[in-house]
Write a protein that holds these residues in place. Structure first.
Motif, short mmCIF file in Angstrom:
data_model
loop_
_atom_site.label_atom_id
_atom_site.label_comp_id
_atom_site.label_asym_id
_atom_site.label_seq_id
_atom_site.Cartn_x
_atom_site.Cartn_y
_atom_site.Cartn_z
N ASN A 129 -9.85 -15.97 -2.02
CA ASN A 129 -9.10 -14.74 -1.74
C ASN A 129 -10.04 -13.52 -1.71
O ASN A 129 -11.20 -13.62 -2.07
CB ASN A 129 -8.00 -14.54 -2.80
N LYS A 130 -9.49 -12.41 -1.28
CA LYS A 130 -10.22 -11.13 -1.16
C LYS A 130 -11.33 -11.24 -0.13
O LYS A 130 -12.41 -10.69 -0.30
CB LYS A 130 -10.76 -10.67 -2.53
N ASP A 167 -11.42 -9.80 2.48
CA ASP A 167 -11.67 -8.46 3.03
C ASP A 167 -12.87 -7.78 2.37
O ASP A 167 -13.47 -6.87 2.94
CB ASP A 167 -10.41 -7.61 2.87
N SER A 192 -6.88 -13.36 2.59
CA SER A 192 -6.80 -12.05 1.98
C SER A 192 -5.33 -11.68 1.82
O SER A 192 -4.60 -11.60 2.80
CB SER A 192 -7.51 -10.99 2.84
N ALA A 193 -4.93 -11.50 0.58
CA ALA A 193 -3.56 -11.07 0.32
C ALA A 193 -3.39 -9.64 0.81
O ALA A 193 -2.29 -9.23 1.19
CB ALA A 193 -3.25 -11.16 -1.17
N LEU A 194 -4.49 -8.92 0.86
CA LEU A 194 -4.46 -7.51 1.26
C LEU A 194 -4.23 -7.35 2.76
O LEU A 194 -3.36 -6.62 3.19
CB LEU A 194 -5.78 -6.83 0.84
N GLY A 209 -6.74 -12.14 -12.19
CA GLY A 209 -7.43 -11.16 -11.36
C GLY A 209 -7.84 -11.64 -9.97
O GLY A 209 -8.27 -10.84 -9.14
N GLY A 212 -5.90 -12.64 -7.75
CA GLY A 212 -4.88 -12.26 -6.77
C GLY A 212 -3.80 -13.30 -6.57
O GLY A 212 -3.21 -13.40 -5.51
N LYS A 213 -3.55 -14.06 -7.63
CA LYS A 213 -2.55 -15.13 -7.54
C LYS A 213 -1.16 -14.55 -7.22
O LYS A 213 -0.49 -15.01 -6.30
CB LYS A 213 -2.52 -15.91 -8.86
N SER A 214 -0.76 -13.54 -7.97
CA SER A 214 0.58 -12.99 -7.71
C SER A 214 0.62 -12.29 -6.36
O SER A 214 1.62 -12.36 -5.65
CB SER A 214 1.03 -12.06 -8.84
N SER A 215 -0.47 -11.63 -5.97
CA SER A 215 -0.51 -10.98 -4.65
C SER A 215 -0.38 -12.00 -3.54
O SER A 215 0.30 -11.76 -2.54
CB SER A 215 -1.83 -10.21 -4.48
N THR A 220 3.06 -13.66 -13.26
CA THR A 220 1.81 -14.44 -13.37
C THR A 220 0.95 -13.78 -14.44
O THR A 220 1.47 -13.39 -15.46
CB THR A 220 1.07 -14.53 -12.03
#
Ligand code: GDP
Ligand code: ZN
Length: 312
Positions: A131-132, A134, A163-165, A189, A191-194, A208
């Protein structure tokens, strides 16, 4: 009396919630009478994901669980490394998604290796989500290159950059979740919930984040895992506060079979079984020297081997 087969989607402490998946129509049930259970050392004999036979008396709202179907797999958590007591997090999981980030927080490879070995030992397919994506500075990209080389090219895992973003590749994950029971895991941190929210905004209520360590390591933890329906299809089980799963007991000789790139070459070892430590003519050690097996992976292997000896 009505009888049927359903899946456990939640344990509330006093009763279970069942649904005849893929339909999402929950009804409560309790365990009545005696059910013969394997693995009596578990703190919860019935877990989320268990397929059960149930019956409901006419005019009653509360059903009874009469039998548990054999599990295809299950994932446990031990209260401590030494503990014989284990809590079943989930049963019959189709896919585990390990979420990592190259930066913020930086991925810890020994953790990843332990996690993957555990999934292999449980016989649960695992995919890695980076994740991330970006965040594409030089450091992140360099680390990602190494990460892909070790886990995708050498070990053969599916590594998906998301990317969750920005929403990058979320559709790929959403599609892969369809028709399956998916378990999401990763350290706080990453980004699991995102990510879960990006897959299905309706799931933004899922709590989470990590629970306090003191709570987790207590002997009588009351973490209840729960299955959630994804709007586009499939189900997600979130694992709040799970740093790592508890490893089942395994034989020393078995451990290397849970490293796919070791399994692929170990046939060439002169001694069988081989622990790939001191034995001459070891194909695994040769592959490490040739760069076909990452030294990081081999070191994780040695570390786990040592732990296994220590905790036995
Ligand atoms: P969790 O603890 O794993 O559930 O992580 P959260 O979903 O709470 O996210 C932790 C932090 O990372 C938050 O500040 C998020 O806004 C941030 N975050 C999550 N996903 C992304 C992403 O894809 N890119 C970036 N840049 N930040 C993200
Ligand atoms: Zn060997």
């Amino acid at each position: 009396m009505k009888k049927g087969t359903a899946t456990v989607v939640k344990h509330t402490g006093s009763h279970y919630l069942l649904s005849e998946l893929p339909a999402w129509e929950l009804f409560p049930a309790v365990v009545r009478g005696r059910i013969r259970l394997k693995g009596s050392g578990n703190t919860n004999p019935i877990a989320v994901g268990d397929v059960v036979d149930y019956s409901i008396e006419d005019g009653e709202a509360m059903g009874a669980i009469d039998a548990i179907h054999p599990r295809r797999n299950y994932i446990i958590r031990r209260s401590t490394n030494l503990s014989r007591e284990a809590h079943i997090i989930a049963a019959n999981v189709d896919c585990v998604w390990l979420i990592v980030t190259m930066q913020f927080p930086e991925v810890k490879l020994p953790f990843v290796d332990r996690f993957l070995v555990t999934c292999e030992a449980y016989g649960v397919p695992v995919n890695i989500l980076v994740n991330k994506r970006d965040i594409d500075n030089e450091y992140s990209l360099a680390l990602l290159k190494v990460f892909r080389e070790i886990y995708e090219e050498q070990a053969g895992y599916n590594v998906i950059e998301v990317s969750a973003l920005t929403g990058e590749n979320i559709d790929v994950v959403r599609e892969a979740c369809k028709g399956r029971i998916n378990l999401f895991s990763g350290v706080s941190g990453v980004g699991k919930s995102s990510l879960i929210k990006a897959i299905d905004p309706k799931l933004s209520y899922i709590r989470t984040g990590e629970l306090s360590t003191a709570h987790l390591q207590g002997k009588h933890t009351t973490t209840f895992y729960e299955m959630h329906p994804v709007a586009s299809g499939g189900f997600i089980i979130d694992t709040p506060g799970i740093r790592s799963f508890g490893l089942l007991d395994f034989e020393k000789e078995e451990l290397s079979t849970y490293f796919p790139e070791m399994l692929a070459v170990m046939d060439g070892c002169r001694f069988k079984p081989c622990t790939h430590t001191h034995e001459p003519g070891c194909a695994v050690k040769r592959a490490v020297e040739d760069g076909r097996i990452a030294p990081e992976r081999y070191n994780s292997y040695l570390g786990m081997l040592e732990d296994q000896t220590k905790y036995r």
